[in-house]
Scaffold this active site. Structure first.
Site, short mmCIF file in Angstrom:
data_model
loop_
_atom_site.label_atom_id
_atom_site.label_comp_id
_atom_site.label_asym_id
_atom_site.label_seq_id
_atom_site.Cartn_x
_atom_site.Cartn_y
_atom_site.Cartn_z
N GLU A 74 -2.10 -65.12 -10.86
CA GLU A 74 -2.45 -63.94 -9.62
C GLU A 74 -2.06 -64.62 -8.30
O GLU A 74 -1.98 -63.79 -7.42
CB GLU A 74 -4.13 -64.01 -9.88
CG GLU A 74 -4.42 -62.89 -11.05
CD GLU A 74 -3.65 -61.45 -10.69
OE1 GLU A 74 -3.54 -61.13 -9.74
OE2 GLU A 74 -3.62 -61.05 -11.71
N TYR A 181 -10.03 -59.71 -4.06
CA TYR A 181 -9.31 -58.97 -5.16
C TYR A 181 -8.61 -60.12 -6.29
O TYR A 181 -8.80 -59.77 -7.56
CB TYR A 181 -7.70 -58.56 -4.53
CG TYR A 181 -6.65 -58.35 -5.64
CD1 TYR A 181 -6.60 -57.47 -6.22
CD2 TYR A 181 -5.81 -59.59 -6.07
CE1 TYR A 181 -5.72 -57.24 -7.30
CE2 TYR A 181 -4.89 -59.43 -6.90
CZ TYR A 181 -4.84 -58.32 -7.77
OH TYR A 181 -4.07 -58.16 -8.97
N ASP A 199 -5.82 -53.98 -4.81
CA ASP A 199 -4.67 -54.29 -4.00
C ASP A 199 -3.79 -53.15 -3.64
O ASP A 199 -4.13 -52.00 -3.81
CB ASP A 199 -3.65 -55.43 -4.89
CG ASP A 199 -2.98 -54.74 -6.13
OD1 ASP A 199 -3.41 -53.44 -6.42
OD2 ASP A 199 -2.25 -55.23 -6.80
#
Ligand code: SF4
Length: 436
Positions: A74, A181, A199
């Site tokens: 991520e 996020y 996002d």
């Protein structure tokens, strides 16, 4: 009974209207509309999960539930495309397979592993977060009453238990480099928590699905999008296991313990593969029947991102200074863009006629006898369009008062360059080989 199809909702300190039609609602819509929204969200969750089970790309970090590996993916995927990230992620996990390994790795190593990915603050935050997790594990051990009840041999093995990534959303969010996020993505993908994500891809999908005309950066619209994302992932929690006949999708069967993970990933995947910024594939879209923008022919208008800030052009001159087969390289200081990375001496210039010999003299205090063009690299960082014009200068004697290291081209691989200067390093190495 209201006919407009709207619903008022409150998030934090803002109240907003979720509109299903182009007619504005000025009345309180009540339960009828709540149930309409729930039905739409439930249908969306079902359709997205079914689509993801068949169409999800087989990405390496989708084959694991290890929160550490998912966290690394991520962070790398922020601002970076999937195909670029894959080899970096695989190498990182090979070299630093545990949180402890990241926590104690030296700065040069983590920068070298990140070299080419850009946005290097990410890697420093990743290491700080790993150190916090390891320290926390150590504190928990020392504070544990069990510590005094075990024999010395057991104590040392307890102390060496691997540091576990955090599962609590608020604690994940508090780690360096992790925003709302990323915390939502890690907690949903690794632990199947119904934590929303928002996002660029998800914003595009949701603004189109719900026909949201306001700029998603505006507070009320942003709050509304987060709420929609939360409602969708909460619906996924109730989804049951579906049969998946696709032989290629053995890695992504829908189970009760991954429906939140899959729902969030399906939104991102739809935005990446189908609901793209330009030429979205609406006819092949699994949720086209529920999409307001498609029904109202407004796909090209959404999301409404407002006017883009114009890019600013900047021009730098760089010097590959060679002396006795070695080149001078310098490390960027902390607190600036590309901090801790290495580069060739350079200077920003203004005006239309760059004077390379004069710039060289300004930096090194000597006039170059011969100065030859080496390579020009054009690239963009945030809103800057940068031209880096490099020159080759060969000196018989190292200039006095120069900071940095003198390295042979064979040693370039031992340090991390910024992407643009990596290209100059390669050109400089070739210039030596060609006997310039
Ligand atoms: Fe996006 Fe088109 Fe699907 Fe709507 S129908 S979600 S605009 S791809």
């Amino acid at each position: 009974m209201p006919r407009c199809g709207c619903q008022t909702a409150k998030t934090g300190d803002s109240t907003f209207v979720i509109s299903f039609s182009r007619i504005s609602c000025i009345s309180r819509c009540g339960n009828f509309l709540n149930s309409k929204l729930k039905t739409k969200n439930s249908k969306l969750a079902t359709a997205l999960l079914g689509w993801f089970a068949v169409h999800a790309r087989d990405l390496p970090w989708r084959r694991t539930r290890d929160p550490y590996a998912i966290w690394v993916s991520e962070i790398m995927l922020q601002q970076t495309q999937v195909k670029t990230v894959i080899p970096f992620w695989e190498r990182w996990l090979r070299e630093l397979p545990t949180i402890e390994a990241v926590a104690k790795a030296d700065s040069a190593k983590i920068h070298k592993l990140w070299e080419g990915l850009g946005y290097y603050t990410r890697v420093r935050n990743l290491q700080m977060a790993a150190q916090q997790i390891v320290n926390r594990r150590r504190d928990e051990f020392h504070e544990s009453p069990a510590k005094n009840q075990v024999r010395d041999s057991q104590r040392s093995s307890l102390r060496n238990l691997p540091a576990k990534f955090l599962e609590n959303y608020d604690e994940v969010l508090a780690l360096p480099g992790i925003g709302r996020y990323t915390a939502g993505a890690i907690c949903s993908i690794a632990f199947n928590q119904p934590t929303p994500i928002l996002d660029g891809n998800v914003i595009r999908v949701l603004t189109r699905l719900f026909g949201i005309a306001e700029n998603p950066k505006e507070k009320a619209a942003n709050a509304r999008l987060w709420q929609l994302a939360e409602e969708l992932v909460s619906h996924a929690k109730t989804q049951r296991r579906k049969k998946n006949n696709s032989p290629l999708r053995a890695f992504a069967p829908l189970r009760e313990d991954n429906s939140c993970s899959h729902l969030n990933q399906s939104l991102m995947e739809l935005g990446a593969l189908v609901c793209t910024p330009r030429n979205p594939q609406c006819l092949a879209c699994p949720v086209k029947k529920l999409c307001v923008a498609f029904a109202e022919n407004r796909v090209d208008e959404l999301p409404n991102l407002g006017k883009r800030e114009a890019a600013t052009a900047r021009h730098f001159l760089a010097f590959a200074v060679e002396c006795g087969g070695n080149f001078l390289v310098q490390q960027r200081p902390a607190g600036v863009v590309n901090a801790h990375l290495w580069e060739f001496p350079n200077v920003e210039i203004t005006g239309t006629k760059p004077d390379a010999p004069a710039a060289f003299q300004k930096i090194f205090g000597v006039k170059p006898k011969v100065i030859q063009p080496l390579r020009t690299v054009k690239h963009s960082i945030t809103r800057y369009r940068i031209t880096l014009e490099a020159f080759f200068v060969s000196l018989a004697k190292r200039p006095a008062k120069t900071n940095g290291r003198w390295l042979a081209p064979a040693e370039f691989d031992s340090i991390a360059f910024s992407s643009a200067h990596k290209k100059l390093a390669s050109a400089a190495a070739k210039s030596i080989l060609s006997g310039r």
